[in-house]
Design a protein around this motif. Structure first.
Motif, PDB file in Angstrom:
ATOM      1  N   PRO A   1       0.805  -1.214   0.000  1.00  0.00           N
ATOM      2  CA  PRO A   1       0.000   0.000   0.000  1.00  0.00           C
ATOM      3  C   PRO A   1       0.842   1.268   0.000  1.00  0.00           C
ATOM      4  N   GLU A   2       2.025   1.237   0.631  1.00  0.00           N
ATOM      5  CA  GLU A   2       2.850   2.444   0.709  1.00  0.00           C
ATOM      6  C   GLU A   2       3.501   2.769  -0.629  1.00  0.00           C
ATOM      7  N   GLN A   3       3.797   1.767  -1.427  1.00  0.00           N
ATOM      8  CA  GLN A   3       4.553   1.967  -2.652  1.00  0.00           C
ATOM      9  C   GLN A   3       3.684   2.138  -3.889  1.00  0.00           C
ATOM     10  N   THR A   4       2.528   1.559  -3.857  1.00  0.00           N
ATOM     11  CA  THR A   4       1.791   1.389  -5.107  1.00  0.00           C
ATOM     12  C   THR A   4       0.467   2.146  -5.123  1.00  0.00           C
ATOM     13  N   ARG A   5      -0.061   2.255  -6.353  1.00  0.00           N
ATOM     14  CA  ARG A   5      -1.387   2.852  -6.560  1.00  0.00           C
ATOM     15  C   ARG A   5      -2.184   1.909  -7.461  1.00  0.00           C
ATOM     16  N   CYS A   6      -3.481   1.957  -7.334  1.00  0.00           N
ATOM     17  CA  CYS A   6      -4.329   1.062  -8.136  1.00  0.00           C
ATOM     18  C   CYS A   6      -5.673   1.732  -8.376  1.00  0.00           C
TER      19      CYS A   6
ATOM     20  N   ALA B   1       1.711   2.428 -10.622  1.00  0.00           N
ATOM     21  CA  ALA B   1       0.261   2.266 -10.682  1.00  0.00           C
ATOM     22  C   ALA B   1      -0.118   1.013 -11.469  1.00  0.00           C
TER      23      ALA B   1
ATOM     24  N   PRO C   1      -5.515   6.136  -7.036  1.00  0.00           N
ATOM     25  CA  PRO C   1      -5.352   6.313  -5.587  1.00  0.00           C
ATOM     26  C   PRO C   1      -4.345   5.319  -5.014  1.00  0.00           C
ATOM     27  N   PRO C   2      -3.697   5.667  -3.906  1.00  0.00           N
ATOM     28  CA  PRO C   2      -2.768   4.737  -3.250  1.00  0.00           C
ATOM     29  C   PRO C   2      -3.482   3.454  -2.841  1.00  0.00           C
ATOM     30  N   GLY C   3      -2.770   2.335  -2.986  1.00  0.00           N
ATOM     31  CA  GLY C   3      -3.345   1.053  -2.593  1.00  0.00           C
ATOM     32  C   GLY C   3      -2.600  -0.086  -3.228  1.00  0.00           C
TER      33      GLY C   3
ATOM     34  N   TRP D   1      -1.787  -3.485  -5.453  1.00  0.00           N
ATOM     35  CA  TRP D   1      -2.215  -4.016  -6.737  1.00  0.00           C
ATOM     36  C   TRP D   1      -3.180  -5.167  -6.507  1.00  0.00           C
TER      37      TRP D   1
END
Length: 302
Positions: free
Chosen positions: A5-10, A58, A175-177, A179
């Motif tokens: 969650p800290e690194q990625t967006r989905c 993302a 948004p952050p979250g 994959w």
């Protein structure tokens, strides 16, 4: 790259619009491979298909939905429900508009319903290569007068023009979250369903107007072979004896060609030998059958 969650967006993005607006062509262009079948005939897509597009950090999950139209059959009602379900389950929506067709009555009906959807909606004018450029701004103005869009993009999905810019803009606002799919996944379509859809695409391309939307394909069996190949048995259901004769063709010529083209495409998509066997059955009223509608992955709307 591992997704946390800290690194990625989905983002889950619903791709909606009237039949034949080019939604499936856009989704295929975005994913870089075929995940949805494409045909010049409307109402080609029958269920929601998710294509996974990686734009690290993302992940974009594009949900290709059936075209929204006025339903008559039980199957039609299930398809339209799937389309609107795709819109409400998403983080945002792309309204894909056939720029050549313009602000049609079916599109106006979709826009009227979108006014009640609580999602950011982007306008995507597609097929811009097919009309004079001086028609684009008036069309955009007419559409934005009907509904407020967060962004507007002009593309040609067929020529892959403007698609990259659209994807990057989607990645930038995801948004952050974590994959939702592994990085190597391209789609959530199982191989059995992919085989059935590839066969149906060839039926759409090779048969007369009487047949296409009265045909349903089911993969009856998928058998893995020791040499790495697979045997795939599909049944094509049609509503009437006359349609069965059209699909089979003189001396079985058309069904052989449908099988040849579908097998060739499956070999390319799956990168392995495929032994495809087709059978045609007449089944009146299959498009009113709960069993067949559920086999498509659709909810029966009655």
């Amino acid at each position: 790259m591992s997704g946390t969650p800290e690194q990625t967006r989905c983002a889950i993005i619903a791709v909606i619009g009237a039949p034949n607006a080019g939604k499936s062509t856009l989704v295929n262009a975005a994913s870089g491979t075929k995940v949805s079948i494409v045909s010049p005939k409307p109402q080609t897509t029958r269920f929601r298909i998710r294509a996974v597009v990686m734009r690290p950090p993302a992940q974009l999950v594009l949900t290709d939905t059936p075209g929204i139209f006025n339903p008559r059959r039980r199957l039609d009602r299930a398809m339209v429900a799937a389309a609107w379900g795709g819109a409400t389950d998403a983080d945002m929506a792309l309204l894909v508009v056939d720029a050549r067709a313009g602000l049609t009555e079916p599109l106006q009906a979709i826009i009227a319903k979108l006014k009640n959807v609580k999602l950011p909606i982007w306008l995507v004018l597609n097929k811009i290569d097919l009309i004079p450029r001086d028609r684009l701004l008036p069309l955009t103005a007419a559409l934005t007068a009907e509904l407020t869009f967060a962004e507007t993009f002009m593309i040609s999905a067929e020529k892959n023009d403007g698609v990259d810019k659209l994807l990057q803009a989607l990645a930038d606002i995801a948004p952050p979250g974590p994959w939702l799919f592994p990085e190597e996944d391209l789609s959530d379509v199982p191989n059995r369903m992919l085989a059935a859809e590839v066969v149906r695409e060839q039926i759409l391309r090779m048969t007369h107007e009487e047949v296409p939307h009265h045909a349903h394909v089911e993969t009856e069996s998928w058998t893995e072979r020791p040499d790495g190949s697979a045997r795939v048995d599909c049944t094509i259901y049609v509503s009437r004896a006359s349609q069965k004769a059209i699909v089979i063709g003189d001396g079985g010529s058309r069904i052989k060609e449908i099988g040849r083209r579908a097998r060739q495409e499956l070999v390319g998509l799956l990168e392995r030998p495929i032994h495809l066997f087709l059978n045609v059955k007449e089944k009146a009223g299959w498009d009113e059958s709960r069993m067949h509608i559920r086999a498509l992955g659709l909810e029966d709307e009655g």
